[in-house]
Design a protein around this motif. Structure first.
Motif, short mmCIF file in Angstrom:
data_model
loop_
_atom_site.label_atom_id
_atom_site.label_comp_id
_atom_site.label_asym_id
_atom_site.label_seq_id
_atom_site.Cartn_x
_atom_site.Cartn_y
_atom_site.Cartn_z
N SER A 29 0.82 -1.21 0.00
CA SER A 29 0.00 0.00 0.00
C SER A 29 0.86 1.26 0.00
N GLY A 30 0.64 2.12 -0.99
CA GLY A 30 1.34 3.39 -1.04
C GLY A 30 2.81 3.30 -1.39
N VAL A 31 3.20 2.26 -2.09
CA VAL A 31 4.62 2.07 -2.45
C VAL A 31 4.91 2.82 -3.76
N PRO A 32 5.97 3.61 -3.81
CA PRO A 32 6.32 4.34 -5.04
C PRO A 32 7.01 3.44 -6.06
N ASN A 33 6.25 2.51 -6.61
CA ASN A 33 6.82 1.48 -7.49
C ASN A 33 7.45 2.06 -8.76
N VAL A 34 6.86 3.11 -9.31
CA VAL A 34 7.38 3.67 -10.56
C VAL A 34 8.74 4.31 -10.33
N GLY A 181 3.67 20.69 -5.18
CA GLY A 181 4.11 19.59 -4.33
C GLY A 181 3.22 19.28 -3.15
N ASN A 182 2.07 19.97 -3.04
CA ASN A 182 1.12 19.63 -1.98
C ASN A 182 0.50 18.26 -2.28
N LEU A 183 0.45 17.39 -1.29
CA LEU A 183 0.04 16.00 -1.53
C LEU A 183 -1.13 15.57 -0.66
N VAL A 184 -1.94 14.68 -1.24
CA VAL A 184 -3.03 14.00 -0.54
C VAL A 184 -2.84 12.51 -0.74
N PHE A 185 -2.86 11.75 0.35
CA PHE A 185 -2.66 10.30 0.28
C PHE A 185 -3.99 9.59 0.43
N GLY A 186 -4.13 8.47 -0.27
CA GLY A 186 -5.39 7.74 -0.27
C GLY A 186 -5.48 6.69 0.82
N LYS A 187 -6.37 6.92 1.77
CA LYS A 187 -6.71 5.93 2.79
C LYS A 187 -5.46 5.33 3.45
N SER A 188 -5.30 4.00 3.40
CA SER A 188 -4.18 3.36 4.10
C SER A 188 -2.82 3.65 3.47
N ARG A 190 -1.73 6.43 3.29
CA ARG A 190 -1.19 7.48 4.15
C ARG A 190 -0.57 6.82 5.38
N ASN A 191 0.44 6.01 5.12
CA ASN A 191 1.10 5.26 6.19
C ASN A 191 2.43 5.93 6.53
N PHE A 192 3.51 5.43 5.96
CA PHE A 192 4.81 6.04 6.20
C PHE A 192 5.15 7.11 5.16
N ASN A 193 4.26 7.35 4.21
CA ASN A 193 4.58 8.29 3.14
C ASN A 193 4.84 9.72 3.62
N PRO A 194 3.95 10.34 4.43
CA PRO A 194 4.25 11.70 4.87
C PRO A 194 5.53 11.79 5.69
N LEU A 195 5.79 10.78 6.51
CA LEU A 195 6.97 10.78 7.37
C LEU A 195 8.25 10.61 6.55
N ALA A 196 8.21 9.71 5.58
CA ALA A 196 9.38 9.52 4.71
C ALA A 196 9.66 10.80 3.93
#
Length: 251
Positions: A29-34, A181-188, A190-196
């Protein structure tokens, strides 16, 4: 103010050998695969990665791990990644395992300019007392062990000192993002993404939907653009590529 770059390859072009990376995501979930794929294509190695886990189901960071591109992992979960375990036990990979909440706060603290903080998590264990195997020697022995950390008492309770984390780069994935660069994360996701994202000196975000400045309600922003230096807009196919680790309901 326009932080959009044309391609994922352009976004990671200056990630060099031995760079440190904070990478968002939890499981699949929420992994920056690209962005991870673009980094794989660059061929850089010796990377130090800070992430909750190191990929799953041969995707995410598991792509870099399997190729031998990662030298060190700071994380809180190995999971069922057999290649991770093989490299760790074989002495090919240095691993710093820390409590998950401590990892989250170390990333947040680093991004907020806080060099260290005290937490009760790990007091009375090898987390504080040292001796956790960071690297094995390949023959069953420990080549590098974790150090002893400072423990201090506050109001009758013992706390261990933990350092904030800063990395050269951060790679994250968001559901929506604007050119600032303002970001919104989708549901789950929004895990470690803002912190990373906070912990990276140069943060690159892949976004499933790119919008113009002003289209995101300021109250809806999960991460302000001050923490993001580059934005990559995903194609419809890339945005829709979301794997399921363990299906628990029938279709």
């Amino acid at each position: 103010m326009d932080k959009v770059v044309a391609t994922a390859a352009d976004a990671v072009v200056d990630v060099g050998e031995g760079a440190s990376l904070a990478v968002g995501g939890f499981g699949l979930s929420g992994v920056p695969n690209v962005l991870i794929g673009a980094l794989f294509e660059r061929g850089v190695a010796g990377l130090s990665v800070v992430s909750n886990n190191c990929g799953a189901m041969e995707s995410g960071l598991a792509v870099l791990l399997a190729a031998g591109r990662i030298a060190r992992v700071t994380g809180s979960y190995i999971g069922a990644n057999k290649e991770f375990a093989r490299q760790y036990l074989g002495g090919e990979l240095e691993v710093e395992l820390i409590p998950q909440g401590t990892l989250a706060e170390r990333l947040r603290a680093g991004g907020a300019g806080i060099p260290a903080f005290y937490t009760p998590a790990g007091v009375g264990t090898q987390v504080a007392e040292g001796g956790l195997p960071w690297r094995y020697d390949g023959a069953g022995g420990v080549a590098v062990a974790s150090p002893v950390k400072e423990v201090r008492e506050f109001d009758g309770v013992e706390y261990v000192l933990e350092r904030g984390i800063r990395t050269d780069f951060a790679l994250v994935r968001a559901a929506r993002g604007d050119r600032h660069g303002n970001l919104v994360f989708g549901k789950s996701a929004r895990n470690f993404n803002p912190l990373a994202a906070m912990a990276g000196r140069v943060t690159v975000a892949e976004v499933e939907e790119l919008v113009e400045p002003g289209e995101i309600d300021p109250d809806a922003v999960h991460l302000p653009g001050i923490f993001v230096q580059r934005v990559v807009a995903l194609s419809a196919v890339q945005a829709a590529d979301k794997r399921i680790e363990r299906r628990t309901v029938s279709g």
